[in-house]
Scaffold this active site. Structure first.
Site, short mmCIF file in Angstrom:
data_model
loop_
_atom_site.label_atom_id
_atom_site.label_comp_id
_atom_site.label_asym_id
_atom_site.label_seq_id
_atom_site.Cartn_x
_atom_site.Cartn_y
_atom_site.Cartn_z
N GLY A 154 0.78 -1.23 0.00
CA GLY A 154 0.00 0.00 0.00
C GLY A 154 0.81 1.28 0.00
O GLY A 154 0.37 2.28 0.56
N MET A 185 -4.85 -6.25 -6.97
CA MET A 185 -4.42 -7.23 -7.96
C MET A 185 -5.53 -8.22 -8.34
O MET A 185 -5.25 -9.35 -8.74
CB MET A 185 -3.17 -7.97 -7.47
CG MET A 185 -2.01 -7.04 -7.13
SD MET A 185 -1.54 -5.91 -8.47
CE MET A 185 -0.56 -7.01 -9.48
N ASN A 222 -7.23 3.73 -11.60
CA ASN A 222 -6.22 2.69 -11.32
C ASN A 222 -4.85 3.26 -11.64
O ASN A 222 -4.71 4.09 -12.54
CB ASN A 222 -6.48 1.47 -12.21
CG ASN A 222 -5.45 0.37 -11.99
OD1 ASN A 222 -5.12 0.04 -10.85
ND2 ASN A 222 -4.92 -0.18 -13.06
N HIS A 272 -1.12 1.98 -12.94
CA HIS A 272 -0.51 0.83 -13.60
C HIS A 272 0.96 1.15 -13.87
O HIS A 272 1.27 2.25 -14.34
CB HIS A 272 -1.25 0.53 -14.91
CG HIS A 272 -0.71 -0.67 -15.61
ND1 HIS A 272 -0.98 -1.95 -15.18
CD2 HIS A 272 0.11 -0.78 -16.67
CE1 HIS A 272 -0.34 -2.80 -15.97
NE2 HIS A 272 0.33 -2.11 -16.88
#
Ligand code: GAR
Length: 200
Positions: free
Chosen positions: A17, A95, A112, A114
């Site tokens: 995190g 995930m 999100n 990435h």
């Protein structure tokens, strides 16, 4: 900004995190959003304790008992997001692939991060793939989540050089530093209703 106008952000994690922490630390002062929940699909995720230590409500929904039934897992996640009255969902190292049905509930409200310069290298092992391709640059992307994996509208990107001798690990560490700059910058804009992409 008065508290009632602030957007409520739920952050979904699977691991340590570090991006979640960067987001949590950014949501202070005149920021247009506040965290309402950190949720993990892994009850052991180290990020849960870190969020709790910052006074943020946390929840865990273990995906494993649901096997391949993604919809059943999501049906268990959804009440947590609803109870937290989340306006925005920020995936931060989460995930699990989400179904089109779940994503559709949060169209235009789910982000999100990435670890590649999308549209290059959706999916996993992004850093190894960038090195194997001989790319001179790598980086990270924040995008809106749509039903197609890692393919939604791009809200921001940050770039780093690929250096001679880089391994996937050294490159990942260089990219991760930029993730921690990029995601808070994008969230701040997004929560204020501005979807102009951020390029760092
Ligand atoms: C980050 O590098 C993030 O971009 C990546 O996982 C890492 C999580 O680190 N996400 C994905 O690969 C999503 N497919 P963190 O838990 O320290 O934020």
């Amino acid at each position: 900004m008065n508290a009632s106008a602030q957007r409520r952000v739920a952050i979904l994690i699977s691991g340590g995190g570090s991006n979640m922490l960067a987001l949590l630390r950014s949501m202070t002062g005149d920021h247009p959003a506040r965290p309402c929940l950190v949720l993990s699909n892994d009850p052991q995720a180290a990020g849960l304790a870190r969020a709790r230590a910052l006074g943020v409500p946390v929840a865990a929904v273990d995906h494993r008992p649901f096997g391949r039934d993604r919809a059943a897992f999501e049906a268990a996640v959804l009440p947590h997001l609803q109870a937290a009255r989340a306006d925005i969902i920020a995936l931060a190292g989460f995930m699990r692939v989400l179904t089109a049905d779940f994503v559709g509930r949060y169209t235009g409200r789910m982000l999100n991060i990435h670890p590649s310069l999308l549209p290059k290298y959706p999916g996993l092992n992004t850093h190894a793939r960038a090195i194997a391709a001989g790319d001179a640059e790598a980086g990270c992307t924040v995008h809106e989540v749509t039903a197609e994996l890692d393919a939604g509208p791009i809200l921001g990107q940050a770039r780093v050089p690929v250096l001679p001798g880089d391994s996937a690990q050294t490159l990942a560490a260089r990219v991760l530093e930029q993730e921690h700059r990029l995601y808070p910058a994008v969230l701040r804009r997004f929560a204020a209703g501005d979807r102009t992409p951020v390029f760092l």
